[in-house]
Write a protein that holds these residues in place. Structure first.
Motif, short mmCIF file in Angstrom:
data_model
loop_
_atom_site.label_atom_id
_atom_site.label_comp_id
_atom_site.label_asym_id
_atom_site.label_seq_id
_atom_site.Cartn_x
_atom_site.Cartn_y
_atom_site.Cartn_z
N ASN A 54 42.57 5.42 -27.92
CA ASN A 54 41.25 5.81 -28.43
C ASN A 54 41.34 6.62 -29.72
OD1 ASN A 54 42.23 7.45 -26.03
ND2 ASN A 54 40.84 8.96 -26.98
N HIS A 67 44.41 3.23 -21.65
CA HIS A 67 43.41 3.84 -20.78
C HIS A 67 43.72 3.63 -19.30
CE1 HIS A 67 41.12 3.75 -24.57
NE2 HIS A 67 40.43 4.74 -24.06
N SER A 93 35.15 9.76 -17.18
CA SER A 93 34.06 9.34 -18.07
C SER A 93 34.59 8.59 -19.29
CB SER A 93 33.25 10.56 -18.53
OG SER A 93 34.00 11.38 -19.42
N ILE A 94 35.90 8.67 -19.54
CA ILE A 94 36.49 7.99 -20.70
C ILE A 94 37.63 7.07 -20.28
CG2 ILE A 94 35.78 9.71 -22.40
CD1 ILE A 94 38.60 10.91 -22.24
N THR A 127 34.06 5.55 -29.31
CA THR A 127 34.08 6.13 -27.96
C THR A 127 35.52 6.43 -27.59
OG1 THR A 127 33.58 5.80 -25.61
CG2 THR A 127 34.17 3.84 -26.89
N HIS A 128 35.71 7.39 -26.70
CA HIS A 128 37.05 7.66 -26.19
C HIS A 128 37.34 6.83 -24.95
CE1 HIS A 128 38.23 10.67 -29.03
NE2 HIS A 128 37.18 11.42 -28.79
N ALA A 129 36.34 6.15 -24.42
CA ALA A 129 36.55 5.24 -23.30
C ALA A 129 37.22 3.96 -23.80
CB ALA A 129 35.23 4.92 -22.60
N ARG A 187 36.29 1.03 -19.20
CA ARG A 187 34.88 0.89 -18.85
C ARG A 187 34.61 -0.30 -17.94
NH1 ARG A 187 31.58 2.04 -24.44
NH2 ARG A 187 32.43 -0.03 -24.96
#
Length: 274
Positions: A79, A151, A163-164, A121-123, A167
């Protein structure tokens, strides 16, 4: 076979620090530790957040440094990375779709690096194109597969981290389940924490990272937590019957206590150091 996993190296402009630590110096210390004890590794894989701000100069310095190592180095982006800046320095790391995804031999195994980067986004996410590429590679695989990604594809139970995370973990999980007989292990980073478990019956693991460390803080609902725990990387020992992942806390600078024999006959209540 021996593999090295580094993650979250977060290279910066020389002289800049993160959480009071110098990520460039810590990356170099990690490489020196690897060379001191594990120069016989088959390969090194760095699972993302190669640069802290995605600066092109960080990737240039990374390229120069890894080219001097005696084994191949495979790279994922995270990210914090800029895909465009990364590919301007490493153009050969892109697949036909323009993502930083690659397939490579690892002894009697196949390695796959996945690109989970999403802008703004960091996700993370694996879009249809990236999932299709993964499915095609797994379909073709005629040897056990190791997956490498940035991730976390599984929730940690800590709200700020989760939350990150990835997804679309359900879609990834379904694919892992479909090919579980081919996928031997999943390696990721991002969380700055030592993690292990399984997804659809496939083991996964993550080491802490080579600079700033996270912390297990289940009480904090919103903000990411850091700590002064030592920087680390992972050494992976692959045998036909097992995969052992050792987290090497090379950032620890305290004493080592070389004492007590592992031989049962030497265990003496009167003489053993306790």
């Amino acid at each position: 076979m021996k593999l090295i996993q580094l993650t979250d190296i977060h290279l910066t402009t020389p002289g800049e620090t993160i959480a009071g630590r110098d990520p460039n110096a810590n990356f170099e210390k990690a490489l020196q530790d690897v060379m001191n004890f594990h120069s016989d590794a088959e390969a090194m894989i760095i699972t993302g957040d190669l640069s802290d701000w995605g600066d092109e100069d960080d990737y240039r310095r990374l390229k120069t440094r890894i080219e001097a190592l005696p084994f191949p180095v495979h790279l994922c982006i995270g990210n914090h990375d800029s895909r465009d800046h990364f590919l301007s320095v490493f153009p050969d790391r892109a697949n036909d779709d323009g993502f930083v995804q690659s397939v490579f031999p690892l002894g009697g195994h196949i390695g796959l690096c996945l690109d989970t980067k999403v802008p703004d986004t960091h996700a993370g996410e694996l879009c249809d194109a990236r999932l299709a590429w993964l499915s095609a590679q797994l379909e073709l695989a005629d040897r056990p597969v190791f997956l490498f990604m940035h991730h976390n594809p599984v929730a940690t139970g800590q709200a700020p981290i989760d939350s990150i995370m990835l997804r679309n973990p359900d879609l990834f999980g379904k694919m892992v389940g479909r090919y579980r007989e081919k996928i031997r292990h999943i390696f990721f980073g991002h969380c700055h924490l030592p993690l292990s478990g399984s997804l659809e019956g496939v083991p996964f693991s993550a080491p802490r990272g080579t600079n700033h460390a996270g912390a297990f803080n289940f009480a904090e609902p919103d903000l990411l937590s850091g700590s002064d725990l030592p920087a680390a990387y992972a050494v992976v020992f692959v045998r036909p019957e097992s995969v052992m992942v050792d987290m090497i806390e090379y950032g620890y600078d305290g004493p080592l206590h070389i004492e007590n024999s592992p031989e049962y006959s030497a265990w003496d209540r009167k003489t053993m150091i306790r």
